[in-house]
Design an enzyme around this catalytic site. Structure first.
Site, PDB file in Angstrom:
ATOM      1  N   ASP A 120      99.194 143.828 -37.470  1.00 17.52           N
ATOM      2  CA  ASP A 120     100.522 143.230 -37.580  1.00 17.52           C
ATOM      3  C   ASP A 120     101.005 142.859 -36.183  1.00 17.52           C
ATOM      4  O   ASP A 120     101.418 143.729 -35.412  1.00 17.52           O
ATOM      5  CB  ASP A 120     101.502 144.213 -38.216  1.00 17.52           C
ATOM      6  CG  ASP A 120     101.188 144.496 -39.680  1.00 17.52           C
ATOM      7  OD1 ASP A 120     100.111 144.075 -40.149  1.00 17.52           O
ATOM      8  OD2 ASP A 120     102.021 145.144 -40.343  1.00 17.52           O
ATOM      9  N   LYS A 183     105.907 138.519 -41.922  1.00 16.21           N
ATOM     10  CA  LYS A 183     106.569 139.797 -42.164  1.00 16.21           C
ATOM     11  C   LYS A 183     107.931 139.778 -41.481  1.00 16.21           C
ATOM     12  O   LYS A 183     108.079 139.269 -40.365  1.00 16.21           O
ATOM     13  CB  LYS A 183     105.686 140.922 -41.612  1.00 16.21           C
ATOM     14  CG  LYS A 183     106.234 142.327 -41.743  1.00 16.21           C
ATOM     15  CD  LYS A 183     105.182 143.317 -41.242  1.00 16.21           C
ATOM     16  CE  LYS A 183     105.705 144.739 -41.175  1.00 16.21           C
ATOM     17  NZ  LYS A 183     104.666 145.686 -40.710  1.00 16.21           N
ATOM     18  N   LYS A 212     105.990 139.558 -46.497  1.00 14.50           N
ATOM     19  CA  LYS A 212     106.185 141.003 -46.530  1.00 14.50           C
ATOM     20  C   LYS A 212     107.538 141.376 -45.944  1.00 14.50           C
ATOM     21  O   LYS A 212     107.908 140.928 -44.866  1.00 14.50           O
ATOM     22  CB  LYS A 212     105.079 141.692 -45.740  1.00 14.50           C
ATOM     23  CG  LYS A 212     105.158 143.208 -45.806  1.00 14.50           C
ATOM     24  CD  LYS A 212     103.918 143.836 -45.221  1.00 14.50           C
ATOM     25  CE  LYS A 212     103.991 145.347 -45.338  1.00 14.50           C
ATOM     26  NZ  LYS A 212     102.803 145.996 -44.773  1.00 14.50           N
TER      27      LYS A 212
END
Length: 255
Positions: A120, A183, A212
């Site tokens: 990430d 995200k 997300k």
């Protein structure tokens, strides 16, 4: 509330909502499916080895999708989770996104070598605010290229610091660069996921890329609202409490 009761409660409420919306077929989704969408996360700077081991044990016991930890704990998680089917996720350029692209690539490559399945990365928000979109695009694209075929890439855009126009632009860039997910948040800034942000991100990237939500998800009601906005669900454990944060299945896994 005990972990098992917590997971059961959240699972039941999300499943009921998704079925009512026609998002899933009842026979094909059960509590195990929902548990398999939870990312069990501990990113606090004072997280101890003992706490990370416990995190892994819980992830195995409840069949969560992954654990998300800081890079130094990837080797430990890899050993703890070997053969369990639970993935190892880590964060890159975290939490500010202000390291150099080369540093992010090195960090991602090392993490993958140590056993990470998902990375990430945090975008460089300062460059976004400067209007240096060429830098932002190269930062994301170079990392995606470097880890291609070896790990899922999620791009954390830190929505709480961006205008809607900036959110749209960076999501478009992440998609063009080949990232697997966008995200919302690191959980370490001024705010977390909102329904409006998740809906905007989904509208921007379309149905085939993951979205997300992280941060700001404090219970089943938040989860259901975000699930509806995203059109699908995977969960995130942030700040020591696990709550579903919705993401649409794209190149990764999920409903």
């Amino acid at each position: 509330m005990e972990m098992e009761q917590l997971v059961s409660k959240i699972t039941a409420e999300i499943l009921r909502t998704m079925q009512n919306q026609g998002s899933v077929n009842t026979p094909s989704v059960n509590t195990g499916n929902i548990a398999g969408m939870i990312d069990h996360t501990l990113l606090k700077q004072n997280a101890s080895e003992e706490q990370i081991v416990k995190l892994c044990q819980e992830a195995k016991e409840y069949h969560f999708c992954s654990v998300c930890v800081n890079p130094c704990y990837v080797p430990l998680c890899y050993e703890e989770l070997r053969g369990s089917g639970v993935k190892v996720c880590t964060v890159i350029g975290f939490p500010l996104g202000a390291t150099t692209t080369k540093s992010k690539i090195f960090e991602a490559n090392e993490a993958i070598e140590n056993g990470a399945n998902e990375v990430d990365m945090v975008v460089n928000v300062g460059k976004i605010k400067s209007g240096n979109w060429q830098f932002v695009k190269k930062d994301i694209a170079d990392l995606v290229t470097a880890v291609h075929g070896r790990a899922i890439v999620k791009v954390i855009i830190e929505t709480c610091l961006l205008t809607d126009e900036e959110k749209v632009k960076v999501c478009q860039i992440a998609k063009e660069a080949g990232a697997d997910f966008v995200k919302t948040s690191t959980g370490f800034s001024t705010g977390g996921a909102t329904v409006a942000d998740v809906a905007l991100m989904r509208k921007t990237v379309g149905p085939d890329m993951g979205v997300k939500a992280s941060g700001g998800v404090r219970g089943p009601e938040d989860a259901k609202d975000l699930q509806k906005a995203a059109g699908g669900c995977r969960s995130l454990r942030s700040g020591g409490a696990s709550w579903p944060a919705c993401r649409k299945a794209g190149k990764g896994d999920g409903i």
